[in-house]
Design a protein around this motif. Structure first.
Motif, mmCIF file in Angstrom:
data_model
loop_
_atom_site.group_PDB
_atom_site.id
_atom_site.type_symbol
_atom_site.label_atom_id
_atom_site.label_comp_id
_atom_site.label_asym_id
_atom_site.label_seq_id
_atom_site.Cartn_x
_atom_site.Cartn_y
_atom_site.Cartn_z
ATOM 1 N N THR A 148 0.716 -1.234 -0.087
ATOM 2 C CA THR A 148 0.062 0.061 0.023
ATOM 3 C C THR A 148 1.064 1.229 0.008
ATOM 4 O OG1 THR A 148 0.083 -0.076 2.460
ATOM 5 C CG2 THR A 148 -1.966 -1.048 1.408
ATOM 6 N N ILE A 149 0.345 2.181 -0.463
ATOM 7 C CA ILE A 149 1.380 3.344 -0.713
ATOM 8 C C ILE A 149 1.545 4.008 0.578
ATOM 9 C CG2 ILE A 149 0.755 4.020 -3.126
ATOM 10 C CD1 ILE A 149 -1.376 6.099 -2.087
ATOM 11 N N SER A 150 0.892 4.073 1.655
ATOM 12 C CA SER A 150 1.108 4.410 2.813
ATOM 13 C C SER A 150 2.351 3.735 3.433
ATOM 14 C CB SER A 150 -0.188 4.664 3.645
ATOM 15 O OG SER A 150 -0.664 3.398 3.981
ATOM 16 N N ALA A 151 1.986 2.280 3.531
ATOM 17 C CA ALA A 151 3.322 1.492 4.018
ATOM 18 C C ALA A 151 4.469 1.778 3.090
ATOM 19 C CB ALA A 151 2.798 0.135 3.896
ATOM 20 N N GLN A 152 4.499 2.034 1.790
ATOM 21 C CA GLN A 152 5.776 2.411 0.809
ATOM 22 C C GLN A 152 6.273 3.557 1.298
ATOM 23 O OE1 GLN A 152 6.693 0.869 -2.612
ATOM 24 N NE2 GLN A 152 6.419 -0.784 -1.055
ATOM 25 N N ALA A 153 5.400 4.524 1.765
ATOM 26 C CA ALA A 153 6.060 5.854 2.078
ATOM 27 C C ALA A 153 6.840 5.789 3.393
ATOM 28 C CB ALA A 153 4.770 6.871 2.439
ATOM 29 N N ALA A 154 6.404 5.071 4.384
ATOM 30 C CA ALA A 154 7.178 4.704 5.318
ATOM 31 C C ALA A 154 8.665 4.242 4.900
ATOM 32 C CB ALA A 154 6.441 3.898 6.338
ATOM 33 N N LYS A 155 8.438 3.093 3.840
ATOM 34 C CA LYS A 155 9.559 2.475 3.634
ATOM 35 C C LYS A 155 10.503 3.226 2.951
ATOM 36 C CE LYS A 155 8.740 -1.998 2.370
ATOM 37 N NZ LYS A 155 9.500 -2.639 3.277
ATOM 38 N N LEU A 156 9.920 4.151 2.116
ATOM 39 C CA LEU A 156 10.822 5.211 1.528
ATOM 40 C C LEU A 156 11.568 6.064 2.628
ATOM 41 C CD1 LEU A 156 8.433 6.307 -1.354
ATOM 42 C CD2 LEU A 156 10.810 5.870 -1.607
ATOM 43 N N ASN A 215 15.936 8.353 7.096
ATOM 44 C CA ASN A 215 15.238 9.528 7.981
ATOM 45 C C ASN A 215 15.049 9.107 9.543
ATOM 46 O OD1 ASN A 215 14.986 11.768 6.437
ATOM 47 N ND2 ASN A 215 13.256 10.991 5.348
ATOM 48 N N ALA A 216 14.637 9.685 10.451
ATOM 49 C CA ALA A 216 14.239 9.471 11.669
ATOM 50 C C ALA A 216 13.044 8.991 11.706
ATOM 51 C CB ALA A 216 14.310 10.821 12.632
ATOM 52 N N PRO A 217 12.600 8.153 12.762
ATOM 53 C CA PRO A 217 11.248 7.309 12.832
ATOM 54 C C PRO A 217 9.996 8.134 12.709
ATOM 55 C CG PRO A 217 12.677 7.118 15.067
ATOM 56 C CD PRO A 217 13.363 7.861 14.047
ATOM 57 N N ASN A 218 10.229 9.275 13.119
ATOM 58 C CA ASN A 218 8.949 10.170 13.218
ATOM 59 C C ASN A 218 8.581 10.451 11.694
ATOM 60 O OD1 ASN A 218 11.157 12.004 13.269
ATOM 61 N ND2 ASN A 218 9.871 13.510 13.572
ATOM 62 N N THR A 219 9.783 10.477 10.908
ATOM 63 C CA THR A 219 9.334 10.893 9.385
ATOM 64 C C THR A 219 8.535 9.922 8.709
ATOM 65 O OG1 THR A 219 11.328 10.314 8.730
ATOM 66 C CG2 THR A 219 11.236 12.428 9.083
ATOM 67 N N GLY A 220 8.933 8.260 9.176
ATOM 68 C CA GLY A 220 8.194 7.262 8.861
ATOM 69 C C GLY A 220 6.781 7.372 9.192
ATOM 70 N N MET A 221 6.198 7.711 10.202
ATOM 71 C CA MET A 221 4.808 8.100 10.529
ATOM 72 C C MET A 221 4.360 9.306 9.735
ATOM 73 S SD MET A 221 5.007 7.634 14.600
ATOM 74 C CE MET A 221 3.254 7.021 15.128
ATOM 75 N N ILE A 222 5.140 10.400 9.471
ATOM 76 C CA ILE A 222 4.759 11.376 8.684
ATOM 77 C C ILE A 222 4.513 11.038 7.360
ATOM 78 C CG2 ILE A 222 5.335 13.976 7.893
ATOM 79 C CD1 ILE A 222 7.261 14.133 10.498
ATOM 80 N N ALA A 223 5.509 10.187 6.847
ATOM 81 C CA ALA A 223 5.336 10.028 5.511
ATOM 82 C C ALA A 223 4.140 9.038 5.220
ATOM 83 C CB ALA A 223 6.621 9.036 5.014
ATOM 84 N N ALA A 275 -6.525 6.963 10.189
ATOM 85 C CA ALA A 275 -4.925 7.517 9.926
ATOM 86 C C ALA A 275 -4.238 7.025 11.286
ATOM 87 C CB ALA A 275 -5.036 8.936 9.931
ATOM 88 N N LEU A 276 -4.716 7.326 12.511
ATOM 89 C CA LEU A 276 -4.053 6.691 13.557
ATOM 90 C C LEU A 276 -3.482 5.408 13.670
ATOM 91 C CD1 LEU A 276 -3.263 7.690 16.485
ATOM 92 C CD2 LEU A 276 -5.543 6.755 17.349
ATOM 93 N N GLY A 277 -4.407 4.453 13.201
ATOM 94 C CA GLY A 277 -4.040 3.091 13.000
ATOM 95 C C GLY A 277 -2.854 2.923 12.119
ATOM 96 N N ARG A 278 -3.186 3.728 10.763
ATOM 97 C CA ARG A 278 -2.106 3.499 9.850
ATOM 98 C C ARG A 278 -0.677 4.270 10.098
ATOM 99 N NH1 ARG A 278 -2.735 1.518 4.576
ATOM 100 N NH2 ARG A 278 -4.015 -0.076 5.900
ATOM 101 N N ALA A 279 -0.950 5.221 10.697
ATOM 102 C CA ALA A 279 0.382 5.804 11.150
ATOM 103 C C ALA A 279 1.173 4.877 12.062
ATOM 104 C CB ALA A 279 0.107 7.263 11.903
ATOM 105 N N ALA A 280 0.848 4.168 12.911
ATOM 106 C CA ALA A 280 1.056 3.200 13.955
ATOM 107 C C ALA A 280 1.827 2.177 12.826
ATOM 108 C CB ALA A 280 0.225 2.842 14.832
ATOM 109 N N GLY A 281 1.106 1.781 11.999
ATOM 110 C CA GLY A 281 1.492 0.553 11.132
ATOM 111 C C GLY A 281 2.555 1.208 10.269
ATOM 112 N N GLY A 282 2.597 2.299 9.809
ATOM 113 C CA GLY A 282 3.697 2.868 9.256
ATOM 114 C C GLY A 282 4.941 2.767 10.160
#
Lengths: 698, 415
Positions: free
Chosen positions: A468-476, A482-490, A654-661
């Motif tokens: 999913t693009i949201s998981a992909q964003a975290a992986k990117l 980057n720092a972990p917070n950016t994974g959630m932001i992404a 969004a809250l769940g997915r941010a944690a997933g990211g």
């Protein structure tokens, strides 16, 4: 340069600058004035230089750091000749001094809106402005409007000056700013419009006295009639009457003097009391002076209709009215006496026109004369009320400044709170789901199972696989180091209306269907709500729309939250996450009418031929149904807004997915290679051929 | 009420600061022995006065000359509780009696004719200045930057045929008088009279001043303004404190003694007109109010709560009325008033009262709907007018409605 006519005070082409322009009131009035007149060339505010005031549909208004900078920066032909002072009282003298210093010959008039300027400072302003031949209106003026030229300074007329001011022959001069609009509105009932509306200010010292305005009006052909609103204090009116008498002032004056019933009482209101200059400063003193000038008693509306004592007997100098709503009748009497035509046809009569009423039990007892009938709400208000009332679901919150203020949280000696509840108590006695419901809706859940369903929704949102693009964003983000917070932001940045936002669409869709019904409790809808029938009717209606759209070759609005890219190949399809939530609902011994509806709708769409298979009700639908269930009662009882209910469904995802990211990020950070998400250039395709830039630049 | 000062506070705090000549004085707390000694020093004559915030003719009743300590003590006790025109004395005091051949009037004020300060002087002091013939008094403008100089004052005295030996000392005294006026942020001050005795020395024998709250000099002057017992009702005092607690939005009230219409009014101009109309139409408004100036929500809630707490139970109609606002947000103020009303019902019980509303201005549509919703939920009868109905007509209607409700209430009580 001193003006000779009223237009010298303010006319089209005048350039206005505003002091303390970024202040709350100044910036608001600047926007409204700019939209009405477009005459503001800039403003200044200490420490705010370089900013702009945005005006919808117009160029932004530049903000300078100082008055000096404003005059130095603006081109000479664009330099302001009028200045409005909105600065705090203690800064007013300095502002006026600087305006005079830097404005020089270019500056003609200063309008001081500020209240609570001391009398001493006012007297000093008078002296320095006299020496510089600059007119000052105020202090505590609301401003001036030139209706013929469609320009104003200050807030006269509020947000909609056109409503009160139609071009015409009357100039209104008032100690009270609010009365300028009010009187202008009343005069329309006599078919008389406005040339100038002037708020003189209402402080102890009025820097431009009445007589000066009358001198300008005497030389202004557009003004044929003067309307005055007068309060106790000062000898301004006596001075004006003496001048009118001495010069044979020819324009009729209609005057209302306020404050007589308060004489002898020890009242101290916002409008300053009299300077000790004798009884002539009192309301009764002023009334007597006007009556003597007019040569008649006050206006009596009942006499007007008697032919023997008719309108033509009215004095040509004008008349005093004893009630504000007699102004139009008095104006008409004066116009009749002088044989003048009205400025425009009389539009409405001044009368009691209730917009809303409900007498309840009182209606049975009220005498006929007191029992009013619902009146006529004029446009545009009628349409606005109709529109507002249509939005019958949810709270229409009253907005106010919330800087340093929150309804949602607080911190006091006892600790942190959410909507008043102690955070530590929430920590020990409540679940995360319950706390989230409280923080997002302002209320604790009514049923224990609601928090459980919300938490299931959070878990369900954690992942839909690494593709999913949201998981992909975290992986990117992890791949870039980057720092972990950016994974959630992404992750959050990669969800939107197409991916992840369907829950919001789902709530909107369900509200369209269910607000028509008398649904009290979504967990126990009762026998009146036949979900199967509702689903069938909805499916039939959808099919009609879809078929018609296809026939016409146009697009149509889809039903949100149905179907899944993976779970779609069976005769009857399910999203396992939605299934788990539905089972949990059923285990409570209750239902969720929205999710039940979705299931039956998916089946009905198949039955009526819209779909070849029974589509899966996806997890977005489940989230929408869970959150709408949580919000329903508060929504119907107008404790929360519609937007909040819609956003809760989206935020739940969004809250769940941010944690997933975050989970994807941590995994990728530990085990992925740096830059492994990069796509080699050889794998990328260009759809544009190479081109040369034009030689020599543009 | 504006900051005001009368003679006793002037004697205690200002006279010596500006070297203004004043008679000796003692307050009511002085011992019998001190008073006896003082009377001996004063050649057996003193003047006992009530410290009351009132001027004009009525004040003569609370000023009495005494010639021995018994009289002085008795008069001090009597006048400490005196009343003039509804105003109660705060305390009493005794001053030295100044024998005088001449009484001079002086006042400095801001004058609308000059749009600046002016000095008024008369050689016929000791009486109400309005009763003095024009030829016996003179007013001159004073340059607000340069102030009053002794030459200017002497010219004035010469014009009033002041005895020549007095001109110099009176002129110098008036310069100090001006210095006090301009240094302490006064709006008006008056000495009436300066009593000039055989030694040709003037003494300030009565004083009143009004100060300008907006003038920073008042804060710097560090003056104490005594509280007078009758100057405000409890409601007025509560509201005055509430008004002073924030600069955002006004919360001015003055009780009018009425008992029918509870008026929540907006705008000083509109408020005055509405109160007059209510009074003329027999609506007996409970107070005059001005709650304009775009009050924020919390401010308006607090204001409305206080009005309801003190007066809702006794009123026969609630009137929420103002002209077409320029800045005040109608939805914010109406939501706040509605919430305050609902809270009042919750905390203090329901009141059966019709609500009459008239308003216009920014965000009126959501404001009206919010108010209507509140009144519906509170099950109160209401009539809401837009800005196309004149405020004075609305006020007249509210007055008639309140009279009807009051009559009905009384009739029910009688049966």
């Amino acid at each position: 340069m001193r003006p000779r006519k009223l237009s010298g005070l303010l006319k089209k082409g005048d350039r206005v600058a505003v002091s303390n322009i970024t202040g709350r009131e100044a910036s608001k009035v600047t926007v409204a004035s700019q939209q009405y007149a477009g005459n503001i060339v800039g403003g200044w505010a200490l420490g705010k230089g370089g900013q702009t005031i945005e005006v919808p549909g117009k160029d932004p208004v530049p903000v300078f750091a100082t008055c000096e900078e404003l005059y130095a920066t603006l081109p000479k032909h664009g330099a302001p000749n009028k200045i409005i002072i909105y600065s705090p009282p203690e800064a007013v003298y300095g502002e006026v001094k600087e305006a005079i210093q830097y404005g020089g010959d270019r500056l003609h008039t200063i309008f001081i809106i500020t209240e609570n300027v001391s009398v001493e400072v006012t007297a000093k302003i008078r002296q320095i402005s006299d020496e510089a031949s600059v007119d000052v209106i105020g202090c505590n003026t609301l401003g001036v409007v030139n209706v013929h030229d469609h320009v104003r300074v200050g807030a006269v007329g509020g947000e909609a000056p056109e409503e009160s001011f139609k071009p015409g022959c009357a100039t209104i001069i008032s100690n009270s700013g609010n009365m300028v609009n009010t009187i202008a509105g009343y005069m329309q009932a006599a078919g008389i419009g406005t040339h100038f509306g002037i708020s003189t200010g209402k402080d102890v010292l009025i820097l431009t006295p009445l007589v000066e305005f009358l001198k300008l009006a005497a030389r202004s052909d557009e003004t044929r009639l003067i309307v005055l609103y007068v309060e106790p204090g000062g000898l301004y009116e006596q001075e004006a009457i003496r001048w009118m008498r001495d010069t044979g002032f020819e324009k009729p004056v209609i005057v209302y003097v306020a404050g007589s019933l308060l004489e002898g009482r020890r009242v101290a209101l916002g409008h300053a009391g009299a300077v000790v200059e004798g009884p002539q400063t009192s309301a009764s003193g002023k009334m007597a002076a006007f009556d003597e000038y007019f040569g008649t008693g006050h206006f009596d509306p009942d006499k007007r209709i008697r032919k023997s004592n008719g309108a033509r007997d009215r004095p040509r100098r004008g008349i005093r009215v004893t009630a504000l709503h007699h102004l139009p009748a008095a104006a008409m009497a004066v116009c009749d006496a002088l044989g003048w035509d009205r400025d425009f046809p009389i539009r409405h009569e001044l009368r009691l026109n209730p917009w809303f009423l409900n007498y309840r039990d009182l209606a049975d007892e009220l005498p006929h004369a007191l029992l009013l009938r619902p009146g006529h709400i004029p446009e545009p208000y009628r349409s606005q009320f109709a529109r507002q009332m249509k939005v019958s679901v949810g709270l229409s919150p009253v907005r106010r400044d919330l800087r340093n203020t929150s309804r949602a949280s607080s911190l006091d000696e006892a600790g942190q709170r959410i909507y008043g509840y102690s955070l530590t108590e929430l920590m020990s006695k409540h679940s995360f789901g319950e706390a989230i419901i409280l923080y997002w809706t302002g209320e604790l859940p009514r049923y224990g199972f609601e928090a459980k369903l919300v938490e299931m929704g959070l878990i369900a949102s954690l992942t839909n696989g690494p593709g999913t693009i949201s998981a992909q964003a975290a992986k990117l983000s992890a791949s870039a180091g980057n720092a972990p917070n950016t994974g959630m932001i992404a992750t959050l940045a990669a969800i939107g209306t197409v991916h992840g936002g369907n829950g919001r669409q789902g709530v909107r869709y369900l509200l369209k269907i269910f607000t028509r019904l008398n649904l009290k409790n979504p967990y126990d809808p009762g026998p009146d709500i036949d979900v199967a029938k509702l689903a069938h009717e909805t499916a039939v209606a959808f099919k009609k729309v879809k078929d018609a759209a296809k026939d016409s070759g146009v697009d149509y609005e889809r039903i949100p939250c149905l179907g899944h890219p993976v779970f779609n190949d069976k005769p009857v399809n399910y999203d396992p996450r939605e299934r788990a939530i539905w089972e949990a609902v059923q285990q409570t011994g209750r239902t969720n009418v929205f999710l039940d509806f979705y299931h039956q709708l998916a089946r009905a769409l198949h039955d009526v031929g819209v779909a070849s298979r029974v589509w899966a009700v996806n997890v977005d639908a489940a989230l929408a149904c869970v959150w709408l269930g949580v919000c329903w009662t508060a929504l119907m009882e107008k404790r929360i807004s519609l937007k909040r209910a819609e956003d809760c469904a989206f935020l739940g995802f969004a809250l769940g997915r941010a944690a997933g990211g975050a989970g994807e990020f941590l995994d990728h950070q530990d085990y992925g290679s740096p830059m492994d998400m990069r796509v080699p250039a050889s794998d990328c395709q260009s759809l544009t051929r190479p081109r040369d830039l034009p030689k020599g630049g543009s | 009420m504006p900051f005001q000062m009368t003679e006793l506070a002037f004697l205690e705090q200002l006279a010596h600061r500006f070297s203004l000549p004043v008679p000796e004085y003692l307050t009511a707390s002085a011992t019998r022995m001190k008073i006896r000694d003082a009377l001996q020093r004063w050649r057996g004559k003193g003047v006992v006065k009530a410290d009351v915030m009132s001027g004009g003719r009525g004040k003569a009743k609370v000023v009495t000359v005494v010639e021995d300590v018994q009289q002085a003590m008795a008069q001090l006790r009597r006048l400490a509780n005196a009343e003039v025109g509804g105003m109660h004395a705060r305390t009493s005091y005794i001053t030295q009696f100044i024998p005088a051949d001449l009484q001079v009037y002086s006042a400095v004020t801001y004058d609308s004719r000059f749009c600046g300060p002016s000095l008024t002087v008369s050689m016929k002091g000791g009486v109400d200045i309005e009763s003095v013939e024009e030829r016996h008094k003179q007013t001159i403008p004073v340059d607000v930057f340069k102030g009053l100089d002794a030459y200017q004052a002497s010219q004035l005295f010469e014009g009033l045929a002041c005895p020549k030996p007095l001109i110099s000392i009176l002129s110098r005294t008036l310069v100090s008088f001006w210095d006090m006026f301009i240094s302490t942020g006064m709006r008006m001050c008056e000495v009436n009279p300066w009593r000039v005795g055989p030694d040709n020395a003037p003494y300030a024998c009565d004083f009143k001043a009004v100060f300008d709250e907006a003038n920073y000099k008042l804060k710097e002057a560090d003056l104490e303004f005594p509280e007078y017992p009758e100057s405000a009702t409890e409601f007025e005092e509560d509201m005055a404190a509430w008004d002073a607690s924030s600069y955002r939005g006004q919360a001015h009230v003055s009780e009018l003694g009425g008992d029918l219409v509870l008026p929540i009014l907006f705008g000083g101009g509109a408020g005055t007109i509405i109160a007059e109309t209510l009074e003329a139409a027999g609506g007996r408004p409970i107070f005059l109010s001005d709650f304009g100036g775009n009050p924020p929500y919390e401010r308006m809630v607090g204001t409305a709560e206080r009005c309801f707490r003190y007066h809702l139970a006794g009123a026969s109609a609630l009137l929420i009325l103002g002209g077409k606002a320029n800045n005040t947000l109608i939805d914010v103020t109406f939501q706040a008033i509605g919430d305050a009303l609902a809270r009042h019902f919750e905390e203090r019980g329901r009141v059966e009262i019709p609500v009459v509303i008239g308003r216009g201005g920014p965000r009126m549509v959501p404001g009206f709907l919010a108010m209507r919703e509140t009144l519906e939920s509170l099950r109160l009868p209401y009539v809401i007018f837009g800005h196309d109905t004149p405020v004075t007509l609305v006020a007249e209607y509210a007055a008639r409605l309140a009279k009807f409700v009051k009559t009905r209430k009384e009739a029910r009580r009688a049966t």
